[in-house]
Design an enzyme around this catalytic site. Structure first.
Site, PDB file in Angstrom:
ATOM      1  N   GLY A 177       7.266   4.627 -10.718  1.00 18.97           N
ATOM      2  CA  GLY A 177       7.981   6.114 -10.404  1.00 18.97           C
ATOM      3  C   GLY A 177       6.992   7.124 -10.362  1.00 18.97           C
ATOM      4  N   LYS A 178       5.620   6.833 -10.058  1.00 17.24           N
ATOM      5  CA  LYS A 178       4.692   7.989 -10.130  1.00 17.24           C
ATOM      6  C   LYS A 178       4.681   8.555  -8.908  1.00 17.24           C
ATOM      7  CE  LYS A 178       1.326   4.715 -10.115  1.00 17.24           C
ATOM      8  NZ  LYS A 178       2.399   3.428  -9.992  1.00 17.24           N
ATOM      9  N   SER A 179       4.892   8.186  -7.632  1.00 21.39           N
ATOM     10  CA  SER A 179       5.083   8.881  -6.671  1.00 21.39           C
ATOM     11  C   SER A 179       6.149  10.016  -6.284  1.00 21.39           C
ATOM     12  CB  SER A 179       4.766   7.864  -5.215  1.00 21.39           C
ATOM     13  OG  SER A 179       3.486   7.162  -5.202  1.00 21.39           O
ATOM     14  N   SER A 224      -4.464   3.018 -11.517  1.00 20.73           N
ATOM     15  CA  SER A 224      -5.801   3.154 -12.352  1.00 20.73           C
ATOM     16  C   SER A 224      -5.487   2.233 -13.661  1.00 20.73           C
ATOM     17  CB  SER A 224      -6.092   4.468 -12.885  1.00 20.73           C
ATOM     18  OG  SER A 224      -4.836   5.339 -12.911  1.00 20.73           O
ATOM     19  N   GLY A 233       0.495   4.204 -13.928  1.00 22.01           N
ATOM     20  CA  GLY A 233       1.533   3.160 -14.744  1.00 22.01           C
ATOM     21  C   GLY A 233       1.497   2.118 -13.620  1.00 22.01           C
ATOM     22  N   LEU A 234       2.429   1.114 -13.831  1.00 22.27           N
ATOM     23  CA  LEU A 234       2.540   0.214 -12.800  1.00 22.27           C
ATOM     24  C   LEU A 234       2.975   0.490 -11.282  1.00 22.27           C
ATOM     25  CD1 LEU A 234       4.230  -2.546 -15.051  1.00 22.27           C
ATOM     26  CD2 LEU A 234       1.786  -2.457 -14.182  1.00 22.27           C
ATOM     27  N   SER A 235       3.051  -0.280 -10.385  1.00 26.30           N
ATOM     28  CA  SER A 235       3.569   0.048  -9.020  1.00 26.30           C
ATOM     29  C   SER A 235       5.243  -0.228  -9.130  1.00 26.30           C
ATOM     30  CB  SER A 235       3.272  -1.168  -8.123  1.00 26.30           C
ATOM     31  OG  SER A 235       3.796  -1.031  -6.807  1.00 26.30           O
ATOM     32  N   GLY A 236       5.723   0.919  -8.658  1.00 27.72           N
ATOM     33  CA  GLY A 236       7.200   1.047  -9.029  1.00 27.72           C
ATOM     34  C   GLY A 236       7.708   1.447 -10.342  1.00 27.72           C
TER      35      GLY A 236
END
Length: 213
Positions: free
Chosen positions: A41-43, A110, A36-39
């Site tokens: 919420g992946k991390s 990715s 997904g995009l930066s920001g």
């Protein structure tokens, strides 16, 4: 030369270690690939899932894209070739950990279909793709790392979602809309999918009821 005492030369008692060695089935543990995009919420989602799994005694490792770039992928830039190589390295590490029975949570933008297809091919049947979805406007509003602000000031180029395209998965194993769900709800949605659909028969098993709480 000083001779070693008989106690030092004696074979160590490995009985406790042998008793702790529990036979495991042959299946590899899941690799949950958050894209997904930066920001988006992946991390945050990866760490929330990791904390829940650890509480239940499930061996788990998080491979965060930013962290990987500080070590394993240090020196790689953001060209198409370097991004592909970064994804390949993450996938190879994830495959090795999975084969040892460690459930792996990858948090990496990715952005290309081809990159994720390569990761799926490397990891194999254990691969589970999760699209952590949020509109770019919301991601920019969050901007936890200050990256979008740097893009707007012209300090960064080739930034996914602004100056470079993100190719959203057409058929992910799971889609989590973080524009609608809070972190606790998002972690719960991911956990339910993990326990109910993905962990059956895997090495990294835990009591379903305990994990799904």
């Amino acid at each position: 030369m000083k001779s070693l005492s008989p106690a030092v030369l004696a074979e160590p008692d490995l009985s406790d270690l042998r008793r702790a060695a529990v036979p495991r089935p042959a299946q590899a543990a899941c690799v949950v690939w958050l894209t997904g995009l930066s920001g988006a919420g992946k991390s945050t989602l990866a760490e929330g899932l990791r904390a829940r799994l650890v509480r239940c005694g499930v061996p788990v490792a998080v491979l965060d894209g930013d962290t990987v770039r500080q070590g394993l992928s240090r020196g790689l830039g953001f060209s198409e070739q370097d991004r592909r190589e970064n994804v390949r390295r993450i996938a190879e590490v994830a495959r090795l950990l999975s084969a040892q029975g460690v459930l792996v949570v990858v948090a990496a933008i990715s952005p290309r279909h081809a990159q994720r297809a390569m990761a799926r091919q490397i990891v194999g049947a254990a691969y589970r793709e999760v699209h952590v979805d949020a509109p770019v406007g919301l991601c920019e509003h969050r901007d936890v790392k200050g990256l979008y602000a740097r893009v707007r000031r012209g300090e960064l180029g080739q930034f996914t979602g602004v100056s470079d395209a993100y190719e959203a998965p057409a058929t992910p194993d799971l889609r989590i809309d973080t524009a609608v769900l809070g972190i606790a709800e998002a972690v719960q949605q991911l956990t339910v999918a993990l326990v109910g659909r993905w962990m059956a028969g895997s090495r990294a098993a835990a009591p379903d009821a305990e994990l799904a709480r």
